[in-house]
Design an enzyme around this catalytic site. Structure first.
Site, PDB file in Angstrom:
ATOM      1  N   GLU A   4      66.015  43.240  15.052  1.00  0.00           N
ATOM      2  CA  GLU A   4      66.357  44.630  15.396  1.00  0.00           C
ATOM      3  C   GLU A   4      66.671  44.761  16.884  1.00  0.00           C
ATOM      4  OE1 GLU A   4      62.952  46.402  13.523  1.00  0.00           O
ATOM      5  OE2 GLU A   4      63.807  45.907  11.573  1.00  0.00           O
ATOM      6  N   ASN A  55      53.845  44.069  12.276  1.00  0.00           N
ATOM      7  CA  ASN A  55      54.824  44.608  13.230  1.00  0.00           C
ATOM      8  C   ASN A  55      55.046  46.073  12.863  1.00  0.00           C
ATOM      9  OD1 ASN A  55      56.992  45.254  14.817  1.00  0.00           O
ATOM     10  ND2 ASN A  55      58.459  43.918  13.759  1.00  0.00           N
ATOM     11  N   LYS A  69      56.652  48.286  14.368  1.00  0.00           N
ATOM     12  CA  LYS A  69      57.951  48.821  14.798  1.00  0.00           C
ATOM     13  C   LYS A  69      57.739  50.190  15.452  1.00  0.00           C
ATOM     14  CE  LYS A  69      60.090  45.978  11.325  1.00  0.00           C
ATOM     15  NZ  LYS A  69      61.223  45.711  10.455  1.00  0.00           N
ATOM     16  N   HIS A  96      63.205  39.822  17.989  1.00  0.00           N
ATOM     17  CA  HIS A  96      63.276  40.368  16.631  1.00  0.00           C
ATOM     18  C   HIS A  96      64.726  40.774  16.353  1.00  0.00           C
ATOM     19  CE1 HIS A  96      62.825  43.009  13.219  1.00  0.00           C
ATOM     20  NE2 HIS A  96      61.655  42.439  13.008  1.00  0.00           N
ATOM     21  N   GLY A 131      56.300  43.826   8.331  1.00  0.00           N
ATOM     22  CA  GLY A 131      56.723  45.107   8.865  1.00  0.00           C
ATOM     23  C   GLY A 131      56.134  46.247   8.045  1.00  0.00           C
ATOM     24  N   GLY A 132      56.913  46.753   7.098  1.00  0.00           N
ATOM     25  CA  GLY A 132      56.526  47.940   6.326  1.00  0.00           C
ATOM     26  C   GLY A 132      55.107  47.902   5.787  1.00  0.00           C
ATOM     27  N   SER A 138      60.121  41.515   4.084  1.00  0.00           N
ATOM     28  CA  SER A 138      59.636  42.064   2.811  1.00  0.00           C
ATOM     29  C   SER A 138      58.471  41.278   2.222  1.00  0.00           C
ATOM     30  CB  SER A 138      60.784  42.182   1.803  1.00  0.00           C
ATOM     31  OG  SER A 138      61.731  43.127   2.264  1.00  0.00           O
ATOM     32  N   GLY A 151      62.985  44.706   5.501  1.00  0.00           N
ATOM     33  CA  GLY A 151      63.026  46.108   5.089  1.00  0.00           C
ATOM     34  C   GLY A 151      63.818  46.351   3.813  1.00  0.00           C
ATOM     35  N   GLU A 191      62.812  34.992   9.926  1.00  0.00           N
ATOM     36  CA  GLU A 191      62.995  36.306   9.326  1.00  0.00           C
ATOM     37  C   GLU A 191      64.461  36.486   8.936  1.00  0.00           C
ATOM     38  OE1 GLU A 191      59.806  39.314  10.309  1.00  0.00           O
ATOM     39  OE2 GLU A 191      61.298  39.480  11.864  1.00  0.00           O
TER      40      GLU A 191
HETATM   41  P1  PGA Z   1      59.495  44.074   6.618  1.00  0.00           P
HETATM   42  O1  PGA Z   1      59.770  43.743   8.161  1.00  0.00           O
HETATM   43  O2  PGA Z   1      58.192  43.428   6.251  1.00  0.00           O
HETATM   44  O3  PGA Z   1      59.426  45.582   6.552  1.00  0.00           O
HETATM   45  O4  PGA Z   1      60.636  43.510   5.848  1.00  0.00           O
HETATM   46  C1  PGA Z   1      59.485  42.477   8.693  1.00  0.00           C
HETATM   47  C2  PGA Z   1      59.881  42.438  10.140  1.00  0.00           C
HETATM   48  O5  PGA Z   1      60.897  43.036  10.512  1.00  0.00           O
HETATM   49  O6  PGA Z   1      59.174  41.822  10.957  1.00  0.00           O
END
Ligand code: PGA
Length: 250
Positions: A96, A9, A11, A94, A232-233, A211, A172, A166
């Site tokens: 966010e 992802n 983002k 998601h 994500g990251g 994470s 994050g 999640e």
């Molecule tokens: P992250 O994000 O791996 O940076 O924690 C995961 C996500 O929001 O899908």
């Protein structure tokens, strides 16, 4: 056993040149047949990603979809448009988007239906906030999120959805949920899903996100009931993402 699914992802990150470099690195990596890789790019880059990945086994997903099928919804993107440019997957709900855009469980049920009607595979994201976790409300929150999004669908459609657990506090933060927490929660989600799908049919796969990194991916992906990861990251860095993919293949 189903293939593990590793979903990146991105983002709101990247640009044409950076995306091209990242995808070139992913494309050149050896592919095993026992996992599926998906990258979820910002809407404006989806078509370029689909074009660049043509001929590879990596699929492209979007990060959001509108609930209505078409019409006067300025700035929105319909599920049929995502399918039209070659997207196969779409993230729905998601955290966010739930938090920054006020997306409700009711709206997410409509988004799921639209995605399915367009032939996309929706990835429904669920998870509790830090406060809900601290209050011991995780299971109640997940039950509400799952039931309100999935029960409005015809029951024979529920198996076409993918669920991603999640925990909001893990996204994050660099602090993934521990394998024992993930195991407990995934078992609960699986039971909830079994109660929703028609008797005798398989419940949707459940990914873990929050994470997930090269150093914890193998342990998290080995937890019973974890069918893949939503990253994500670490999905923005080819070597980190490929290390996680490697953990899924191991
Ligand atoms: P992250 O994000 O791996 O940076 O924690 C995961 C996500 O929001 O899908």
């Amino acid at each position: 056993m189903m293939k593990k699914l590793i979903v990146g992802n991105w983002k709101m990150n990247g640009n044409l040149a950076a995306n091209e470099r990242l995808l070139a690195a992913l494309k050149s990596a050896p592919v095993a047949a026992d996992y599926q890789v998906v990258v979820c790019a910002p809407h404006v880059y989806l078509m370029a990603c689909v074009q660049q990945l043509r001929g590879s086994l990596i699929q492209v997903g979007a990060q959001d979809v509108a609930a209505p099928a078409a019409g006067p919804y300025t700035g929105d993107v319909a599920a049929s448009m995502l399918a039209d440019v070659g997207c196969r997957y779409v993230l729905v709900g998601h955290s966010e988007r739930r938090l920054a855009h006020g997306e409700t469980n009711h709206l997410l049920a409509r988004k799921l239906a639209s995605a399915l009607a367009a032939g996309l595979v929706p990835i429904l994201c669920v998870g509790e906030t830090e406060t809900e976790y601290a209050l011991g409300a995780t299971m109640a929150v997940l039950r509400l999120q799952l039931r309100s999004a999935l029960l409005p669908l015809p029951t024979d459609q529920v198996g076409r959805v993918i669920v991603a657990y999640e925990p909001v506090w893990a996204i994050g933060s660099g602090l993934a949920a521990s394998p024992s927490v993930v195991g407990r929660v995934h078992a609960f989600i699986r039971q909830e899903l079994m109660d929703i799908v028609p008797a005798g049919s398989s419940p949707p796969p459940v990914l873990y996100g929050g994470s997930m990194k090269p150093d914890n991916a193998a342990a998290l992906l080995a937890v019973p009931g974890v069918d893949g990861g939503l990253i994500g990251g670490a999905s923005l860095d080819a070597s980190q993402f490929l290390a996680i993919v490697g953990a899924a293949a191991a």
